[in-house]
Design a protein around this motif. Structure first.
Motif, PDB file in Angstrom:
ATOM      1  N   LYS A  63       0.787  -1.200  -0.196  1.00  0.00           N
ATOM      2  CA  LYS A  63       0.064  -0.251   0.080  1.00  0.00           C
ATOM      3  C   LYS A  63       0.896   1.268   0.078  1.00  0.00           C
ATOM      4  CE  LYS A  63      -4.037  -1.781   2.190  1.00  0.00           C
ATOM      5  NZ  LYS A  63      -5.310  -1.724   3.037  1.00  0.00           N
ATOM      6  N   GLN A  64       1.927   1.059   0.437  1.00  0.00           N
ATOM      7  CA  GLN A  64       3.039   2.278   0.334  1.00  0.00           C
ATOM      8  C   GLN A  64       2.419   3.275   1.143  1.00  0.00           C
ATOM      9  OE1 GLN A  64       6.328   2.700  -1.210  1.00  0.00           O
ATOM     10  NE2 GLN A  64       6.052   0.506  -0.986  1.00  0.00           N
ATOM     11  N   CYS A  65       2.075   2.772   2.490  1.00  0.00           N
ATOM     12  CA  CYS A  65       1.617   3.600   3.692  1.00  0.00           C
ATOM     13  C   CYS A  65       2.599   4.161   4.544  1.00  0.00           C
ATOM     14  CB  CYS A  65       0.581   2.967   4.467  1.00  0.00           C
ATOM     15  SG  CYS A  65      -0.792   2.553   3.705  1.00  0.00           S
ATOM     16  N   LYS A  66       2.611   5.387   4.982  1.00  0.00           N
ATOM     17  CA  LYS A  66       3.650   5.961   5.990  1.00  0.00           C
ATOM     18  C   LYS A  66       3.360   5.402   7.285  1.00  0.00           C
ATOM     19  CE  LYS A  66       5.189  10.391   7.162  1.00  0.00           C
ATOM     20  NZ  LYS A  66       5.078  11.757   7.238  1.00  0.00           N
ATOM     21  N   ALA A  67       4.364   4.802   7.978  1.00  0.00           N
ATOM     22  CA  ALA A  67       4.234   4.182   9.294  1.00  0.00           C
ATOM     23  C   ALA A  67       5.413   4.755  10.257  1.00  0.00           C
ATOM     24  CB  ALA A  67       4.363   2.671   8.912  1.00  0.00           C
ATOM     25  N   THR A  68       5.080   4.258  11.408  1.00  0.00           N
ATOM     26  CA  THR A  68       6.185   4.518  12.420  1.00  0.00           C
ATOM     27  C   THR A  68       6.835   3.158  12.824  1.00  0.00           C
ATOM     28  OG1 THR A  68       4.956   6.667  13.187  1.00  0.00           O
ATOM     29  CG2 THR A  68       6.701   5.680  14.598  1.00  0.00           C
ATOM     30  N   PHE A  69       7.985   3.281  12.656  1.00  0.00           N
ATOM     31  CA  PHE A  69       8.945   1.757  13.061  1.00  0.00           C
ATOM     32  C   PHE A  69       9.615   2.337  14.231  1.00  0.00           C
ATOM     33  CE2 PHE A  69       8.414   2.137   8.555  1.00  0.00           C
ATOM     34  CZ  PHE A  69       7.879   0.979   7.970  1.00  0.00           C
ATOM     35  N   HIS A  70       9.452   1.257  15.337  1.00  0.00           N
ATOM     36  CA  HIS A  70       9.961   1.297  16.491  1.00  0.00           C
ATOM     37  C   HIS A  70      11.341   0.382  16.518  1.00  0.00           C
ATOM     38  CE1 HIS A  70       6.699   3.724  18.451  1.00  0.00           C
ATOM     39  NE2 HIS A  70       6.087   2.798  17.733  1.00  0.00           N
ATOM     40  N   ILE A  71      12.444   0.681  16.284  1.00  0.00           N
ATOM     41  CA  ILE A  71      13.585  -0.073  16.213  1.00  0.00           C
ATOM     42  C   ILE A  71      14.338  -0.130  17.286  1.00  0.00           C
ATOM     43  CG2 ILE A  71      15.399  -0.416  14.455  1.00  0.00           C
ATOM     44  CD1 ILE A  71      13.962   0.748  12.242  1.00  0.00           C
ATOM     45  N   LYS A  72      14.946  -1.420  17.622  1.00  0.00           N
ATOM     46  CA  LYS A  72      15.690  -1.406  18.925  1.00  0.00           C
ATOM     47  C   LYS A  72      17.107  -1.663  18.360  1.00  0.00           C
ATOM     48  CE  LYS A  72      15.761  -5.733  20.220  1.00  0.00           C
ATOM     49  NZ  LYS A  72      15.691  -7.087  20.650  1.00  0.00           N
ATOM     50  N   LYS A  73      18.053  -0.760  19.001  1.00  0.00           N
ATOM     51  CA  LYS A  73      19.395  -0.613  18.707  1.00  0.00           C
ATOM     52  C   LYS A  73      20.270  -0.960  19.860  1.00  0.00           C
ATOM     53  CE  LYS A  73      19.281   2.305  14.552  1.00  0.00           C
ATOM     54  NZ  LYS A  73      20.154   3.264  13.989  1.00  0.00           N
ATOM     55  N   THR A  80      18.569   0.627  23.104  1.00  0.00           N
ATOM     56  CA  THR A  80      17.514   1.790  23.047  1.00  0.00           C
ATOM     57  C   THR A  80      16.580   1.609  21.686  1.00  0.00           C
ATOM     58  OG1 THR A  80      19.116   2.794  21.610  1.00  0.00           O
ATOM     59  CG2 THR A  80      19.167   3.180  23.775  1.00  0.00           C
ATOM     60  N   VAL A  81      15.436   2.165  21.885  1.00  0.00           N
ATOM     61  CA  VAL A  81      14.410   2.113  21.064  1.00  0.00           C
ATOM     62  C   VAL A  81      14.438   3.496  20.285  1.00  0.00           C
ATOM     63  CG1 VAL A  81      12.194   1.623  20.457  1.00  0.00           C
ATOM     64  CG2 VAL A  81      13.264   0.357  22.463  1.00  0.00           C
ATOM     65  N   HIS A  82      14.487   3.359  18.865  1.00  0.00           N
ATOM     66  CA  HIS A  82      14.307   4.533  18.223  1.00  0.00           C
ATOM     67  C   HIS A  82      13.148   4.710  17.324  1.00  0.00           C
ATOM     68  CE1 HIS A  82      18.406   6.119  19.068  1.00  0.00           C
ATOM     69  NE2 HIS A  82      18.769   4.572  18.823  1.00  0.00           N
ATOM     70  N   TYR A 105      17.678   7.092   3.505  1.00  0.00           N
ATOM     71  CA  TYR A 105      17.305   5.710   3.573  1.00  0.00           C
ATOM     72  C   TYR A 105      17.781   5.092   4.873  1.00  0.00           C
ATOM     73  CZ  TYR A 105      15.453   6.215  -1.198  1.00  0.00           C
ATOM     74  OH  TYR A 105      14.828   7.023  -2.174  1.00  0.00           O
ATOM     75  N   ILE A 106      17.226   4.334   5.524  1.00  0.00           N
ATOM     76  CA  ILE A 106      17.683   3.506   6.791  1.00  0.00           C
ATOM     77  C   ILE A 106      17.167   2.177   6.244  1.00  0.00           C
ATOM     78  CG2 ILE A 106      17.403   3.500   9.347  1.00  0.00           C
ATOM     79  CD1 ILE A 106      18.114   6.211   8.326  1.00  0.00           C
ATOM     80  N   THR A 107      18.421   1.197   6.848  1.00  0.00           N
ATOM     81  CA  THR A 107      18.206  -0.232   6.730  1.00  0.00           C
ATOM     82  C   THR A 107      18.367  -0.634   8.136  1.00  0.00           C
ATOM     83  OG1 THR A 107      19.681  -0.103   4.677  1.00  0.00           O
ATOM     84  CG2 THR A 107      19.344  -2.131   5.922  1.00  0.00           C
ATOM     85  N   ALA A 108      17.383  -1.472   8.335  1.00  0.00           N
ATOM     86  CA  ALA A 108      17.151  -2.435   9.815  1.00  0.00           C
ATOM     87  C   ALA A 108      16.766  -3.539   9.415  1.00  0.00           C
ATOM     88  CB  ALA A 108      16.304  -1.577  10.373  1.00  0.00           C
ATOM     89  N   SER A 109      17.384  -4.824  10.279  1.00  0.00           N
ATOM     90  CA  SER A 109      17.124  -6.030  10.181  1.00  0.00           C
ATOM     91  C   SER A 109      15.717  -6.267  10.779  1.00  0.00           C
ATOM     92  CB  SER A 109      18.083  -6.995  10.837  1.00  0.00           C
ATOM     93  OG  SER A 109      18.048  -6.637  12.399  1.00  0.00           O
ATOM     94  N   LEU A 110      15.135  -7.312  10.469  1.00  0.00           N
ATOM     95  CA  LEU A 110      13.775  -7.785  10.879  1.00  0.00           C
ATOM     96  C   LEU A 110      13.681  -8.049  12.471  1.00  0.00           C
ATOM     97  CD1 LEU A 110      12.286 -10.082   8.177  1.00  0.00           C
ATOM     98  CD2 LEU A 110      11.871  -7.634   8.523  1.00  0.00           C
ATOM     99  N   ASP A 111      14.989  -8.466  12.961  1.00  0.00           N
ATOM    100  CA  ASP A 111      15.060  -8.732  14.429  1.00  0.00           C
ATOM    101  C   ASP A 111      15.117  -7.367  15.077  1.00  0.00           C
ATOM    102  OD1 ASP A 111      14.799 -11.434  14.004  1.00  0.00           O
ATOM    103  OD2 ASP A 111      17.274 -11.670  13.719  1.00  0.00           O
ATOM    104  N   GLN A 112      15.187  -6.236  14.404  1.00  0.00           N
ATOM    105  CA  GLN A 112      15.603  -5.234  15.379  1.00  0.00           C
ATOM    106  C   GLN A 112      14.106  -4.527  15.571  1.00  0.00           C
ATOM    107  OE1 GLN A 112      18.362  -3.202  12.568  1.00  0.00           O
ATOM    108  NE2 GLN A 112      19.595  -2.922  14.461  1.00  0.00           N
TER     109      GLN A 112
END
Length: 126
Positions: A63-73, A80-82, A105-112
């Motif tokens: 759908k190419q929707c805008k979303a908020t991703f909570h990513i653990k680093k 911490t969670v960004h 462009y931000i790359t994140a693994s699925l586990d994050q």
């Protein structure tokens, strides 16, 4: 006030205990550490399952929707969670690429990925 008149030394008889004031620095640092750990534990408890993440990511990509991703680093001091807001540009079984509002462009693994929230999609994903 405690009666210390029976003590043989003047310094011991006139000693004034500051009660908790001497422990306040220790208490504050320990309290701050506990608050940070409870915040991290709370965020980790709200994680999505792997299947749920893949389902949401597939829908967001389609759908190419805008979303908020909570990513653990993971950092040296702990995890911490960004939060990142953007549109999902690429997806595979290992990682995703998110395009943010300022064209980064931000790359994140699925586990994050801890959780995904959107405004355009309701809880059902419809």
């Amino acid at each position: 006030m405690i009666n210390r008149s029976y003590l043989p030394f003047l310094s011991a008889r006139t000693y004034k205990d500051r009660k908790m004031a001497k422990w306040m620095g220790f208490f504050l640092s320990d309290h701050q550490t506990a608050l940070l750990q409870s915040h991290i534990a709370l965020d980790m408890a709200d994680t999505m399952s792997h299947e749920e993440r893949l389902l949401w990511l597939g829908r967001l990509y389609a759908k190419q929707c805008k979303a908020t991703f909570h990513i653990k680093k993971h950092l040296k001091a702990g995890a911490t969670v960004h939060q990142l807001q953007g549109v999902l540009q690429e997806i595979n079984l290992q990682e995703i690429v998110i395009k943010t509002g300022d064209s980064h462009y931000i790359t994140a693994s699925l586990d994050q990925i801890i959780r995904i929230t959107t405004e355009e999609m309701d809880e059902d994903g419809n």
